[in-house]
Design a protein around this motif. Sequence first.
Motif, PDB file in Angstrom:
ATOM      1  N   LYS A  93       0.878  -1.125   0.058  1.00  0.00           N
ATOM      2  CA  LYS A  93       0.008  -0.155  -0.142  1.00  0.00           C
ATOM      3  C   LYS A  93       0.860   1.167  -0.228  1.00  0.00           C
ATOM      4  O   LYS A  93       0.560   2.110  -0.730  1.00  0.00           O
ATOM      5  CB  LYS A  93      -0.904  -0.076   1.226  1.00  0.00           C
ATOM      6  CG  LYS A  93      -1.823   1.219   1.370  1.00  0.00           C
ATOM      7  CD  LYS A  93      -2.733   0.753   2.508  1.00  0.00           C
ATOM      8  CE  LYS A  93      -2.326   0.879   3.703  1.00  0.00           C
ATOM      9  NZ  LYS A  93      -3.417   0.574   4.917  1.00  0.00           N
ATOM     10  N   PHE A 109       1.935  -1.470  -8.847  1.00  0.00           N
ATOM     11  CA  PHE A 109       2.139  -2.825  -9.710  1.00  0.00           C
ATOM     12  C   PHE A 109       1.381  -1.988 -11.235  1.00  0.00           C
ATOM     13  O   PHE A 109       0.552  -1.243 -11.059  1.00  0.00           O
ATOM     14  CB  PHE A 109       1.113  -3.719  -9.202  1.00  0.00           C
ATOM     15  CG  PHE A 109       1.717  -4.371  -8.016  1.00  0.00           C
ATOM     16  CD1 PHE A 109       2.353  -5.591  -8.057  1.00  0.00           C
ATOM     17  CD2 PHE A 109       1.483  -3.931  -6.756  1.00  0.00           C
ATOM     18  CE1 PHE A 109       2.916  -6.294  -7.038  1.00  0.00           C
ATOM     19  CE2 PHE A 109       2.093  -4.554  -5.644  1.00  0.00           C
ATOM     20  CZ  PHE A 109       2.738  -5.779  -5.998  1.00  0.00           C
ATOM     21  N   ASN A 154      -5.560  -4.577 -15.057  1.00  0.00           N
ATOM     22  CA  ASN A 154      -6.369  -4.824 -13.643  1.00  0.00           C
ATOM     23  C   ASN A 154      -6.951  -3.525 -13.199  1.00  0.00           C
ATOM     24  O   ASN A 154      -6.760  -3.457 -11.987  1.00  0.00           O
ATOM     25  CB  ASN A 154      -5.121  -5.637 -12.968  1.00  0.00           C
ATOM     26  CG  ASN A 154      -5.334  -6.986 -13.156  1.00  0.00           C
ATOM     27  OD1 ASN A 154      -4.837  -7.339 -14.388  1.00  0.00           O
ATOM     28  ND2 ASN A 154      -4.993  -7.848 -12.202  1.00  0.00           N
ATOM     29  N   LEU A 178     -10.226  -1.344 -12.369  1.00  0.00           N
ATOM     30  CA  LEU A 178     -11.707  -1.645 -11.812  1.00  0.00           C
ATOM     31  C   LEU A 178     -12.445  -1.390 -12.697  1.00  0.00           C
ATOM     32  O   LEU A 178     -12.808   0.143 -12.809  1.00  0.00           O
ATOM     33  CB  LEU A 178     -11.690  -1.242 -10.307  1.00  0.00           C
ATOM     34  CG  LEU A 178     -10.648  -1.464  -9.137  1.00  0.00           C
ATOM     35  CD1 LEU A 178     -10.788  -0.603  -7.896  1.00  0.00           C
ATOM     36  CD2 LEU A 178     -10.676  -3.030  -8.795  1.00  0.00           C
ATOM     37  N   VAL A 217     -15.786  -0.984 -12.901  1.00  0.00           N
ATOM     38  CA  VAL A 217     -17.188  -0.172 -12.646  1.00  0.00           C
ATOM     39  C   VAL A 217     -16.596   1.212 -12.094  1.00  0.00           C
ATOM     40  O   VAL A 217     -17.514   2.128 -12.097  1.00  0.00           O
ATOM     41  CB  VAL A 217     -18.053  -1.124 -11.653  1.00  0.00           C
ATOM     42  CG1 VAL A 217     -18.350  -2.388 -12.132  1.00  0.00           C
ATOM     43  CG2 VAL A 217     -17.490  -1.029 -10.551  1.00  0.00           C
ATOM     44  N   HIS A 218     -15.255   1.389 -11.954  1.00  0.00           N
ATOM     45  CA  HIS A 218     -15.052   2.784 -11.473  1.00  0.00           C
ATOM     46  C   HIS A 218     -14.459   3.801 -12.601  1.00  0.00           C
ATOM     47  O   HIS A 218     -13.997   3.178 -13.689  1.00  0.00           O
ATOM     48  CB  HIS A 218     -13.783   2.519 -10.479  1.00  0.00           C
ATOM     49  CG  HIS A 218     -14.202   1.780  -9.278  1.00  0.00           C
ATOM     50  ND1 HIS A 218     -13.670   2.211  -7.929  1.00  0.00           N
ATOM     51  CD2 HIS A 218     -15.018   1.065  -9.041  1.00  0.00           C
ATOM     52  CE1 HIS A 218     -14.183   1.439  -6.982  1.00  0.00           C
ATOM     53  NE2 HIS A 218     -15.304   0.889  -7.569  1.00  0.00           N
ATOM     54  N   GLU A 225     -11.470   7.467 -10.294  1.00  0.00           N
ATOM     55  CA  GLU A 225     -11.670   6.660  -9.229  1.00  0.00           C
ATOM     56  C   GLU A 225     -10.592   5.625  -9.195  1.00  0.00           C
ATOM     57  O   GLU A 225     -10.082   5.114  -8.092  1.00  0.00           O
ATOM     58  CB  GLU A 225     -13.101   5.993  -9.117  1.00  0.00           C
ATOM     59  CG  GLU A 225     -14.123   6.948  -8.729  1.00  0.00           C
ATOM     60  CD  GLU A 225     -15.553   6.641  -9.084  1.00  0.00           C
ATOM     61  OE1 GLU A 225     -16.427   7.384  -8.647  1.00  0.00           O
ATOM     62  OE2 GLU A 225     -15.707   5.603  -9.819  1.00  0.00           O
ATOM     63  N   GLU A 269      -7.513   7.198  -8.111  1.00  0.00           N
ATOM     64  CA  GLU A 269      -7.746   7.490  -6.862  1.00  0.00           C
ATOM     65  C   GLU A 269      -7.617   6.236  -5.569  1.00  0.00           C
ATOM     66  O   GLU A 269      -7.458   6.701  -4.516  1.00  0.00           O
ATOM     67  CB  GLU A 269      -8.888   8.302  -6.675  1.00  0.00           C
ATOM     68  CG  GLU A 269      -9.415   8.689  -5.211  1.00  0.00           C
ATOM     69  CD  GLU A 269     -10.868   9.095  -5.231  1.00  0.00           C
ATOM     70  OE1 GLU A 269     -11.767   8.526  -5.747  1.00  0.00           O
ATOM     71  OE2 GLU A 269     -11.066  10.106  -4.390  1.00  0.00           O
ATOM     72  N   PHE A 270      -7.836   5.285  -6.072  1.00  0.00           N
ATOM     73  CA  PHE A 270      -8.058   4.175  -5.260  1.00  0.00           C
ATOM     74  C   PHE A 270      -6.884   3.917  -4.313  1.00  0.00           C
ATOM     75  O   PHE A 270      -7.162   3.920  -2.928  1.00  0.00           O
ATOM     76  CB  PHE A 270      -8.168   2.832  -5.877  1.00  0.00           C
ATOM     77  CG  PHE A 270      -8.557   1.602  -4.922  1.00  0.00           C
ATOM     78  CD1 PHE A 270      -9.764   1.175  -4.805  1.00  0.00           C
ATOM     79  CD2 PHE A 270      -7.435   0.870  -4.686  1.00  0.00           C
ATOM     80  CE1 PHE A 270     -10.099   0.269  -3.767  1.00  0.00           C
ATOM     81  CE2 PHE A 270      -7.648  -0.531  -3.980  1.00  0.00           C
ATOM     82  CZ  PHE A 270      -8.954  -0.537  -3.440  1.00  0.00           C
ATOM     83  N   PRO A 271      -5.564   3.932  -4.715  1.00  0.00           N
ATOM     84  CA  PRO A 271      -4.392   3.933  -3.828  1.00  0.00           C
ATOM     85  C   PRO A 271      -4.337   4.977  -2.676  1.00  0.00           C
ATOM     86  O   PRO A 271      -4.045   4.664  -1.618  1.00  0.00           O
ATOM     87  CB  PRO A 271      -3.169   4.035  -4.606  1.00  0.00           C
ATOM     88  CG  PRO A 271      -3.499   3.564  -5.908  1.00  0.00           C
ATOM     89  CD  PRO A 271      -4.894   3.950  -5.964  1.00  0.00           C
ATOM     90  N   LEU A 303      -6.803   6.482  -1.439  1.00  0.00           N
ATOM     91  CA  LEU A 303      -8.038   6.055  -0.514  1.00  0.00           C
ATOM     92  C   LEU A 303      -7.500   5.350   0.502  1.00  0.00           C
ATOM     93  O   LEU A 303      -7.781   5.463   1.781  1.00  0.00           O
ATOM     94  CB  LEU A 303      -9.062   5.697  -1.408  1.00  0.00           C
ATOM     95  CG  LEU A 303     -10.195   6.267  -2.096  1.00  0.00           C
ATOM     96  CD1 LEU A 303     -11.391   5.662  -2.697  1.00  0.00           C
ATOM     97  CD2 LEU A 303     -11.014   7.303  -0.885  1.00  0.00           C
ATOM     98  N   LEU A 304      -6.954   4.367   0.203  1.00  0.00           N
ATOM     99  CA  LEU A 304      -6.336   3.316   1.274  1.00  0.00           C
ATOM    100  C   LEU A 304      -5.219   4.150   2.113  1.00  0.00           C
ATOM    101  O   LEU A 304      -5.278   3.628   3.109  1.00  0.00           O
ATOM    102  CB  LEU A 304      -5.587   2.332   0.425  1.00  0.00           C
ATOM    103  CG  LEU A 304      -6.267   1.248  -0.584  1.00  0.00           C
ATOM    104  CD1 LEU A 304      -5.648   0.107  -1.089  1.00  0.00           C
ATOM    105  CD2 LEU A 304      -7.647   0.634   0.286  1.00  0.00           C
ATOM    106  N   ARG A 351      -6.164  14.323  -2.430  1.00  0.00           N
ATOM    107  CA  ARG A 351      -6.476  13.076  -3.580  1.00  0.00           C
ATOM    108  C   ARG A 351      -6.754  13.514  -4.969  1.00  0.00           C
ATOM    109  O   ARG A 351      -6.250  13.064  -5.693  1.00  0.00           O
ATOM    110  CB  ARG A 351      -7.749  12.261  -3.223  1.00  0.00           C
ATOM    111  CG  ARG A 351      -7.642  11.341  -2.044  1.00  0.00           C
ATOM    112  CD  ARG A 351      -8.370  10.077  -1.918  1.00  0.00           C
ATOM    113  NE  ARG A 351      -9.631  10.599  -1.945  1.00  0.00           N
ATOM    114  CZ  ARG A 351     -10.410  10.731  -0.898  1.00  0.00           C
ATOM    115  NH1 ARG A 351     -10.274  10.706   0.278  1.00  0.00           N
ATOM    116  NH2 ARG A 351     -11.736  11.131  -1.082  1.00  0.00           N
ATOM    117  N   ARG A 376      -2.133   5.000 -11.790  1.00  0.00           N
ATOM    118  CA  ARG A 376      -2.602   4.548 -10.628  1.00  0.00           C
ATOM    119  C   ARG A 376      -1.306   3.934  -9.817  1.00  0.00           C
ATOM    120  O   ARG A 376      -1.096   4.077  -8.494  1.00  0.00           O
ATOM    121  CB  ARG A 376      -3.424   3.236 -11.049  1.00  0.00           C
ATOM    122  CG  ARG A 376      -4.056   2.649  -9.413  1.00  0.00           C
ATOM    123  CD  ARG A 376      -5.037   1.485  -9.760  1.00  0.00           C
ATOM    124  NE  ARG A 376      -4.332   0.327 -10.365  1.00  0.00           N
ATOM    125  CZ  ARG A 376      -4.795  -0.643 -10.693  1.00  0.00           C
ATOM    126  NH1 ARG A 376      -6.217  -0.784 -10.802  1.00  0.00           N
ATOM    127  NH2 ARG A 376      -4.315  -1.692 -11.529  1.00  0.00           N
TER     128      ARG A 376
END
Lengths: 235, 391
Positions: free
Chosen positions: A87, A92, A98, A100, A102-103, A107, A110-112, A114-115, A123, A159
């Motif tokens: 994280k 990667f 890979n 997402l 539906v995002h 988004e 932004e995912f990493p 958010l984590l 963000r 990402r």
Amino acid sequence: MKNENVIQIKNLTKTFPMGKTRFTALEDINLEIGRGEFAGLIGPSGSGKTTLLNITGSLDTPSSGEAWVLGRSVSTLTAREAARLRKENLGFIFQSYNLLVVHTVFENVEFPLLLLGYSGSKRKKMVMDSLEWVGLTDKVKSKPPQLSGGECQRVAIARAMVKKPSLVLADEPTANLDAANSHHILQTMEKLNKELHTTFLFATHDDKVIRYLKRKIYLFDGKVDKDEIIENPGK
Amino acid sequence: MKLAIKLAYRNLIGAGLRTWLNVIVLSFSFVVIIWMKGILIGWDHQAREDMKNWEIGEGQYWQEHYDPYDPFTLAESHAVIPEELQSEIAANRMEPVLIAQGTLYPQGRMQTILIKGIDPGQELLMLPTEKLDTAVAAVPAIIGSGMARAGKLAKSDYVTLQWRDRNGTFDATEIVITEIFTTNVPTVDGGQVWIPLDELQSMLMMPGEATLLTFEDGKAERPEPAGWKLKTSEELTADVTEMIQTKTIGQSVFYIILLLLAMLAIFDTQVLSIFRRQKEIGTYVALGYTRRDVVWLFTTEGAMHAVLAALVAAAYGIPFLIWQADVGWTLPVDAADYGMAMAQTLYPVYSFSLVLSTVLIVMLATTVVSYWPSRKIAKMNPTEALRGKIQ
């Protein structure tokens, strides 16, 4: 382990159960990769490059020997510690992106963050910066199915880079891309390597990628066959 | 937790039609369960209210031998009204009823009935007893619509009534139907003829006697005169309570089936999701989730179906439930056939606890059903999941 090494691998062996016997994917690997390197694990299918990449990414553990990533021994990490390492420090990039599905692009990138618990405004800025590096600021609201393969891989790079990780692991990043897109992607990664001093480790057998590498580590049948530094990679 | 909710929400909204189909099925469960339980509660309220208004008031005294389920006790079920209760009767706060067996001969047929004597001036019960205070050539009588149908009797009909007095002597007279009333309480209707109390006391040679005494004040401290048993309204409505409990069990089976169908949809979606979204699971792990975190994310996603379903159910369910509470639900069969206090139209009653318990049950069930298949994720190999290899 020396602190300047992002990756240090010592006598690493990895075997998998195969019926009643065990298949040796990696055998007695010894390797050091320093900060800011642009290196690649090169070899045909089954040579063990993805397995080594996965161990380096703390997604798998060695059967024997040791792998240190950013000073931490992969085989002794708990699941939570390994997740934290990924994280906070690792990015990667995968062959099939890979993302997402539906995002939106925004988004996904932004995912990493958010984590990592960044605030909304931070963000947003970091995501937009990252998308600017890869030239996709006009696609923030698009979803992966609406993008081309090259664009998807650029989102994946954004990402991977958005949190400015110490190490980016890229598994066959250009395998699904045409030559023009491959060069565009590699140039982007090369630029990020230069500007942010991020260490890149590729697993590839694609000549287009190999030409960009500054260090080529050849794997054959789970062993390091050749390890060469390229002073002026030719493209 | 907050992050899991945020991601789960994005995933659900992003999944589009698949999410909304589950949500609609689940919202249907919410609304139907609340409506069905509301009908039962409404029925319970109505039945108790109707029984109080038409038959039992706030309680009764029964002559010690009286057993409404055993007609053979009727010959013994009468006694002089106790002195200590006379003041309440005089104040119209207590109504004596005398009951005897009799036989009616409507249009030449023979029908065994109960003859019930009641004061025509009473106002405690909703029975239209003022119609017994009518100057007619025969004994005035009122009957319920159920009795009228069974005996094929109409208003103003004359019919022969036979009975045995306290000495066992048969006697007969003509009665005239002065009113046919409609009630939801079959125990004041089926097989019964109501006539003036003094008339029945005279016919049976039982002056000043009664079988039961209905009172309107259920809270007052009550004497227990010798030979009379005090029956509270709770005791008198015990049958209704029991019947509703039986119906509740029956309906529970129905809504468990309904809930199971909705849960099956959620379970199926979860199983399919875990199968189809292996790469995504691997990606979450690569980006910094533990497998346990992913299990939690998928469980939250599944459970969030219930949250969305509650919102959707509120959108169309609240207007529907309010409308139903207003117009009620009319039974497709004659309520009189049920043999107990039941209105033809039932008005559902919804309590806060009913809504809350339904929401909690559905949410809990959805969470459990979502968690169950998600546990598989914890056993997944992330490197194989990343490549989308079937595990």
